[in-house]
Scaffold this motif. Sequence first.
Motif, mmCIF file in Angstrom:
data_model
loop_
_atom_site.group_PDB
_atom_site.id
_atom_site.type_symbol
_atom_site.label_atom_id
_atom_site.label_comp_id
_atom_site.label_asym_id
_atom_site.label_seq_id
_atom_site.Cartn_x
_atom_site.Cartn_y
_atom_site.Cartn_z
ATOM 1 N N GLN A 13 0.855 -1.186 0.000
ATOM 2 C CA GLN A 13 0.000 0.000 0.000
ATOM 3 C C GLN A 13 0.890 1.235 0.000
ATOM 4 O OE1 GLN A 13 -1.640 1.295 3.695
ATOM 5 N NE2 GLN A 13 -3.563 2.032 2.834
ATOM 6 N N GLN A 14 0.604 2.155 -0.908
ATOM 7 C CA GLN A 14 1.348 3.411 -0.878
ATOM 8 C C GLN A 14 0.729 4.319 0.168
ATOM 9 O OE1 GLN A 14 0.296 6.645 -1.841
ATOM 10 N NE2 GLN A 14 -1.686 6.130 -2.754
ATOM 11 N N HIS A 15 1.566 4.932 1.001
ATOM 12 C CA HIS A 15 1.058 5.869 2.001
ATOM 13 C C HIS A 15 1.682 7.254 1.782
ATOM 14 C CE1 HIS A 15 4.519 5.435 4.946
ATOM 15 N NE2 HIS A 15 4.556 4.208 4.501
ATOM 16 N N LYS A 16 1.784 7.588 0.483
ATOM 17 C CA LYS A 16 2.279 8.919 0.115
ATOM 18 C C LYS A 16 1.146 9.937 0.038
ATOM 19 C CE LYS A 16 4.748 11.441 -3.522
ATOM 20 N NZ LYS A 16 3.687 12.419 -3.828
ATOM 21 N N SER A 17 0.049 9.551 -0.611
ATOM 22 C CA SER A 17 -1.043 10.505 -0.814
ATOM 23 C C SER A 17 -2.379 9.776 -0.924
ATOM 24 C CB SER A 17 -0.784 11.337 -2.075
ATOM 25 O OG SER A 17 -0.722 10.517 -3.216
ATOM 26 N N TYR A 18 -3.441 10.455 -0.508
ATOM 27 C CA TYR A 18 -4.775 9.885 -0.592
ATOM 28 C C TYR A 18 -5.283 9.961 -2.036
ATOM 29 C CZ TYR A 18 -4.844 9.825 4.459
ATOM 30 O OH TYR A 18 -4.543 9.556 5.766
ATOM 31 N N PRO A 19 -6.015 8.941 -2.475
ATOM 32 C CA PRO A 19 -6.384 7.731 -1.751
ATOM 33 C C PRO A 19 -5.220 6.768 -1.596
ATOM 34 C CG PRO A 19 -7.129 7.561 -4.010
ATOM 35 C CD PRO A 19 -6.538 8.936 -3.863
ATOM 36 N N TYR A 20 -5.050 6.219 -0.407
ATOM 37 C CA TYR A 20 -3.995 5.251 -0.128
ATOM 38 C C TYR A 20 -4.341 3.938 -0.826
ATOM 39 C CZ TYR A 20 -1.686 8.036 3.586
ATOM 40 O OH TYR A 20 -0.995 8.979 4.301
ATOM 41 N N THR A 21 -3.725 3.649 -1.930
ATOM 42 C CA THR A 21 -4.068 2.514 -2.761
ATOM 43 C C THR A 21 -3.228 1.278 -2.450
ATOM 44 O OG1 THR A 21 -2.698 3.644 -4.418
ATOM 45 C CG2 THR A 21 -5.086 3.718 -4.719
ATOM 46 N N PHE A 22 -3.870 0.107 -2.603
ATOM 47 C CA PHE A 22 -3.250 -1.182 -2.360
ATOM 48 C C PHE A 22 -2.935 -1.878 -3.675
ATOM 49 C CE2 PHE A 22 -3.942 -1.853 2.206
ATOM 50 C CZ PHE A 22 -4.947 -0.943 2.501
ATOM 51 N N GLY A 23 -1.955 -2.762 -3.631
ATOM 52 C CA GLY A 23 -1.744 -3.690 -4.717
ATOM 53 C C GLY A 23 -2.829 -4.760 -4.708
ATOM 54 N N GLN A 24 -2.817 -5.582 -5.733
ATOM 55 C CA GLN A 24 -3.870 -6.597 -5.868
ATOM 56 C C GLN A 24 -3.623 -7.826 -5.004
ATOM 57 O OE1 GLN A 24 -1.359 -6.317 -7.889
ATOM 58 N NE2 GLN A 24 -0.936 -8.226 -8.993
ATOM 59 N N GLY A 25 -2.444 -7.889 -4.398
ATOM 60 C CA GLY A 25 -2.134 -8.992 -3.499
ATOM 61 C C GLY A 25 -1.288 -10.074 -4.141
ATOM 62 N N THR A 26 -0.476 -10.724 -3.331
ATOM 63 C CA THR A 26 0.313 -11.888 -3.738
ATOM 64 C C THR A 26 0.008 -13.018 -2.765
ATOM 65 O OG1 THR A 26 2.107 -10.607 -4.731
ATOM 66 C CG2 THR A 26 2.606 -12.865 -4.004
ATOM 67 N N LYS A 27 -0.542 -14.106 -3.291
ATOM 68 C CA LYS A 27 -0.859 -15.247 -2.449
ATOM 69 C C LYS A 27 0.337 -16.178 -2.400
ATOM 70 C CE LYS A 27 -4.313 -18.872 -1.695
ATOM 71 N NZ LYS A 27 -5.555 -19.512 -2.208
ATOM 72 N N LEU A 28 0.855 -16.408 -1.206
ATOM 73 C CA LEU A 28 2.008 -17.271 -0.992
ATOM 74 C C LEU A 28 1.486 -18.645 -0.571
ATOM 75 C CD1 LEU A 28 5.035 -17.681 -0.809
ATOM 76 C CD2 LEU A 28 5.006 -16.501 1.399
ATOM 77 N N GLU A 29 1.702 -19.630 -1.436
ATOM 78 C CA GLU A 29 1.158 -20.966 -1.217
ATOM 79 C C GLU A 29 2.256 -21.962 -0.900
ATOM 80 O OE1 GLU A 29 -2.687 -21.057 -4.208
ATOM 81 O OE2 GLU A 29 -0.761 -21.783 -4.958
ATOM 82 N N ILE A 30 1.875 -23.033 -0.245
ATOM 83 C CA ILE A 30 2.805 -24.114 0.034
ATOM 84 C C ILE A 30 2.976 -24.961 -1.222
ATOM 85 C CG2 ILE A 30 3.253 -26.176 1.420
ATOM 86 C CD1 ILE A 30 1.542 -24.930 3.606
ATOM 87 N N LYS A 31 4.237 -25.208 -1.593
ATOM 88 C CA LYS A 31 4.497 -26.029 -2.783
ATOM 89 C C LYS A 31 4.282 -27.499 -2.442
ATOM 90 C CE LYS A 31 7.998 -24.991 -5.443
ATOM 91 N NZ LYS A 31 9.396 -24.855 -5.900
#
Lengths: 125, 107
Positions: free
Chosen positions: B89-107
């Motif tokens: 998440q960028q916390h430089k300026s509003y709106p504070y936007t998030f990335g779409q996410g990275t799911k870390l799974e067990i191989k």
Amino acid sequence: EVQLVESGGGLVQRGGSLRLSCVASGFTFSSYSMNWVRQAPGKSLEWISYVSHTGSPVYYADSVKGRFTISRDNVKNSLFLQMNSLTAEDTAVYYCARDSGYCTTSDCYRWHDYWGPGTLVTVSS
Amino acid sequence: DILMTQSPSTLSASVGDRVTITCRASQSISSWLAWYQQKPGKAPKFLIHDASILESGVPSRFSGSGSGTEFTLTISSLQPDDFATYYCQQHKSYPYTFGQGTKLEIK
């Protein structure tokens, strides 16, 4: 221990209204700015609103501006989100989140250091 | 609004592996980037702010780096508790936007 607990979620019809609450404990609520962040099913997080520790200023995401109103009661350690004209796109888990951060001479920079467990809002079409 | 893009969207790894997640901003955000961890059905947990400053209590196997538009979150030796979804998440300026996410799974 910092605790945030949301309530007020539920099933509402398209075009309806809902008021969410978040009760804070374990810290001096009146000293912290607060936020609402939502997460639609299977989607990423979306910041939607901010309120300063005094109640002003407030900021909104474009997606909710004009429909949602954030407010707080520092006596009751509570944060609120009044949601009007709800649509199916507002279906999400709504989290209240506390800010931490710092200010420079030119601006302030904040992050969300504590989150409540969330409350689910479902808008039926 | 500042667009945040994470890669990969999904990452399969094993306990003990070193993994890196990348987050790119659509414009420079200096070092004003936060990372969060989220497990299914739970609220996000705050990990890092200002790109590299670990929140108190976060294990030292987590580290963040970067500035400008490109950032990374590295876990030096994966533990079973680390399998989750990670958001920048960028916390430089509003709106504070998030990335779409990275799911870390067990191989």
